[in-house]
Design an enzyme around this catalytic site. Structure first.
Site, PDB file in Angstrom:
ATOM      1  N   THR A   1       0.753  -1.164  -0.184  1.00  0.00           N
ATOM      2  CA  THR A   1       0.059  -0.078   0.095  1.00  0.00           C
ATOM      3  C   THR A   1       0.883   1.209   0.039  1.00  0.00           C
ATOM      4  O   THR A   1       1.670   1.632   1.256  1.00  0.00           O
ATOM      5  CB  THR A   1      -0.870  -0.019   1.219  1.00  0.00           C
ATOM      6  OG1 THR A   1      -1.734  -1.315   1.092  1.00  0.00           O
ATOM      7  CG2 THR A   1      -1.964   1.201   1.255  1.00  0.00           C
TER       8      THR A   1
ATOM      9  N   GLY B   1      -9.716   1.623  -2.424  1.00  0.00           N
ATOM     10  CA  GLY B   1      -8.515   1.275  -2.629  1.00  0.00           C
ATOM     11  C   GLY B   1      -7.851   0.800  -1.484  1.00  0.00           C
ATOM     12  O   GLY B   1      -8.403  -0.113  -1.129  1.00  0.00           O
ATOM     13  N   GLU B   2      -6.550   1.395  -1.361  1.00  0.00           N
ATOM     14  CA  GLU B   2      -5.771   0.465  -0.286  1.00  0.00           C
ATOM     15  C   GLU B   2      -5.238  -0.884  -0.614  1.00  0.00           C
ATOM     16  O   GLU B   2      -4.344  -1.245   0.201  1.00  0.00           O
ATOM     17  CB  GLU B   2      -6.343   0.415   1.074  1.00  0.00           C
ATOM     18  CG  GLU B   2      -7.128   1.832   1.793  1.00  0.00           C
ATOM     19  CD  GLU B   2      -7.744   1.436   2.996  1.00  0.00           C
ATOM     20  OE1 GLU B   2      -7.865   0.523   3.428  1.00  0.00           O
ATOM     21  OE2 GLU B   2      -8.363   2.484   3.702  1.00  0.00           O
ATOM     22  N   GLY B   3      -5.814  -1.392  -1.646  1.00  0.00           N
ATOM     23  CA  GLY B   3      -5.467  -2.702  -2.036  1.00  0.00           C
ATOM     24  C   GLY B   3      -6.284  -3.651  -1.466  1.00  0.00           C
ATOM     25  O   GLY B   3      -6.394  -5.070  -1.587  1.00  0.00           O
TER      26      GLY B   3
ATOM     27  N   ASP C   1      -3.196   1.656  -2.727  1.00  0.00           N
ATOM     28  CA  ASP C   1      -2.886   2.958  -2.607  1.00  0.00           C
ATOM     29  C   ASP C   1      -3.646   3.904  -1.719  1.00  0.00           C
ATOM     30  O   ASP C   1      -4.613   3.225  -1.067  1.00  0.00           O
ATOM     31  CB  ASP C   1      -3.137   3.730  -3.917  1.00  0.00           C
ATOM     32  CG  ASP C   1      -4.837   3.957  -3.821  1.00  0.00           C
ATOM     33  OD1 ASP C   1      -5.664   2.814  -4.063  1.00  0.00           O
ATOM     34  OD2 ASP C   1      -5.359   5.101  -3.538  1.00  0.00           O
TER      35      ASP C   1
END
Lengths: 360, 360
Positions: A72, A325-327, A183
């Site tokens: 991330t 997001g973040e993965g 991200d």
């Protein structure tokens, strides 16, 4: 102190040239095994595709269920001055702390998937000192406002990509066998939409969405900001590093580098949603064969995502209306790649189970 | 010795009337919690929906990650005399043995999902004696050929549904909190397509597919066989037990019963693919509120599946091109329901993590 990787430009070009196409004979050998398992041929659909590709990517006819890491990458964005996001900029470092304390969505889903979360400060406008659990690989303290000037210099953009490549190499050396991208960066759907427009050839308006949930007026403003940024900086769509520098972001560069590094080491990489796909698109423009090694985790609700998936010719694993997001989508999709591999490894064959094959 | 459940008819009607609609206040309370977790509101899409529905179904504002069981009901079909399948009939008992030895697709995926596989002989034309690991609840030794006569008597159809209800009750009493449905039965896409046509009002040709992979000529024959079976037996579409008896199958009845039993006990049930959805459609025609308690695991490639999903107003969790059955899609979808629940239980709130909320 910001990170400085030596000869970043050379590292990038060497990594790109070392990515080889998949071996068709391995794909065929894997399908041959799938076809003797106790099920009608092809009846496990995309799970079979996942298994086959994992075999060909790893070059191993019987790959282990892999050790997994989701990377991330976090960065800030100068363009947040232009009111493109619903959340204040300080949320980026606050969420980085949430990641290293284990309380964010990606932590929960990575725990379930059995994946480590590698939190990388590649461009946050905050001094974390030596926060435990954080990889400090800061290239910039936030990008510049792309509506006024290039977000990054070319050298900074190359540094970001080199950070991603270095991490891929480091984790490959440690024996990890499956990577996910993620991200964090308030404002980062804005550079991602700019990249999407430039590298797919679609209009800015058609690839710009609501990010964390902005309203109609803010969306019109966001489109104008992106159009202005492209007008002012004139990025060259045939030069993805120029695009990344002028209208991109540090975390997007890190993701691009991770994809390149993974592919060069024969490691499959699960690309999360809109921002991650912008990173993968930078990578695939530098080295088209990278898409042989990537899986698209999910179809984001962010409107510009599909255009990038089409350009990459990737069909997402999941379609769950995600836009965090973040993965998070990558962690979920990893479970299904494991499913494919487990089917491939663990199912009985017609012969071993004494099951009759189909009539001819 | 075949099973005989007393007062099956009464058990079915009592179960149907005990199914209550979900409590909106619980759905709202669950959403309120989801909205204070460290993510933009709604950004985890369907994972949030799964969590909310699990709260409302269980009536528990903080449900545990549940113990899981996939029930794989096996039965044979007299209609295999009509060459509707690619595989010989003896594959049904062979696959039952494969299930209890742990070598089939459902075993692999249930192990990954942390679910027990409950293999139920409800209608196989084979004497398993006391095979360890098999639930012997045989109602018939295969159905009759529905092209010539009703597949089951009404009493047999009721027994099959009662078997499913009894299993749901038994596992609910043991503390299981999430059920999946599965099927095994050579020839069983044929009765499932007949049920789909009758209960959705679509033409037989539009809901009949290739099953394990038959060719064009065999598909035309399969459609004719189903049309003949409906013509000869004249099932009443307003009476789902009549439909199940005349053109259904034992495993489809068991699945219908499991759905009813689960709903009556406040247990969510993940319905696998084409055959399982035919069972769920029988259940939902008996007790429409059952769909509040069901999740559609995946979108099957079998052509008639979508019409049934539309009729049930269920949006599948996954779309992976599966057509194996056994409960394989249900096991995969269970992992994603767990994901929703884990997000709900484990994520930090804005307050606990010290993260700023959005600008107003």
């Amino acid at each position: 102190m910001n990170i400085k990787i030596k000869n970043a430009n050379q590292l990038i070009s060497q990594t790109c040239t070392s990515i080889t196409p998949l071996d068709d004979s391995l794909l065929n050998a894997a399908q041959a095994r799938l076809d003797i398992l106790t099920k009608p041929q092809g009846s496990l659909g995309r799970l079979e595709e996942f298994a086959k590709r994992m075999v060909a990517i790893t070059g191993n006819l019987m790959p282990e269920v892999p050790r997994k890491a989701v990377f991330t990458f976090a960065g800030d964005h100068g363009v947040t001055e232009e009111a493109v996001s619903l959340y204040p900029r300080e949320v980026t470092p606050q969420m980085v702390l949430n990641f290293i304390h284990g309380g964010a969505g990606i932590n929960v889903l990575a725990r379930q998937a059995g994946a480590e979360v590698v939190v990388v400060d590649i461009g946050v406008d905050h001094d974390f000192a030596d926060a435990p659990g954080l990889r400090g690989m800061k290239v910039v303290r936030g990008t510049r406002n792309m509506r006024k000037e290039p977000a990054l210099t070319r050298e900074e953009a190359e540094q970001c990509i080199a950070v991603g490549i270095s991490l891929a190499t480091e984790y490959a050396d440690q024996g990890y066998g499956l990577f996910g991208t993620g991200d964090m960066g308030i404002g980062n759907t804005t550079p991602s939409a700019a990249i999407a427009a430039l590298l797919t050839g679609k209009s800015v308006a058609s690839v710009t969405g609501r990010g964390t949930g902005i309203g109609d007026e803010a969306l019109r403003n966001k489109i104008t900001v992106i159009q202005d940024a492209i007008e002012i900086n004139r990025p060259d769509p045939s030069d993805p590093i120029d695009v990344l520098a002028k209208v991109g972001g540090a975390e997007i560069g890190g993701i691009a580098g991770l994809c390149l590094g993974a592919a060069s080491r024969g490691i499959p990489v699960v690309v999360d949603g809109f921002i991650s796909t912008a990173g993968a698109l930078i990578a695939a423009t530098l080295a088209p064969k990278v898409t042989d090694y990537t899986f698209a985790a999910h179809r984001s609700v962010e409107v510009g995502h599909q255009a990038m998936l089409d350009r990459l010719n990737l069909e997402p694993v999941l379609d769950l209306g995600l836009r965090l997001g973040e993965g998070t989508g990558a962690a979920l999709a990893m479970m299904l790649l494991d499913s494919g591999l487990r089917i491939y490894r663990e199912m009985a064959t017609f012969e071993s189970a004494g099951v009759s094959e189909k009539n001819d």
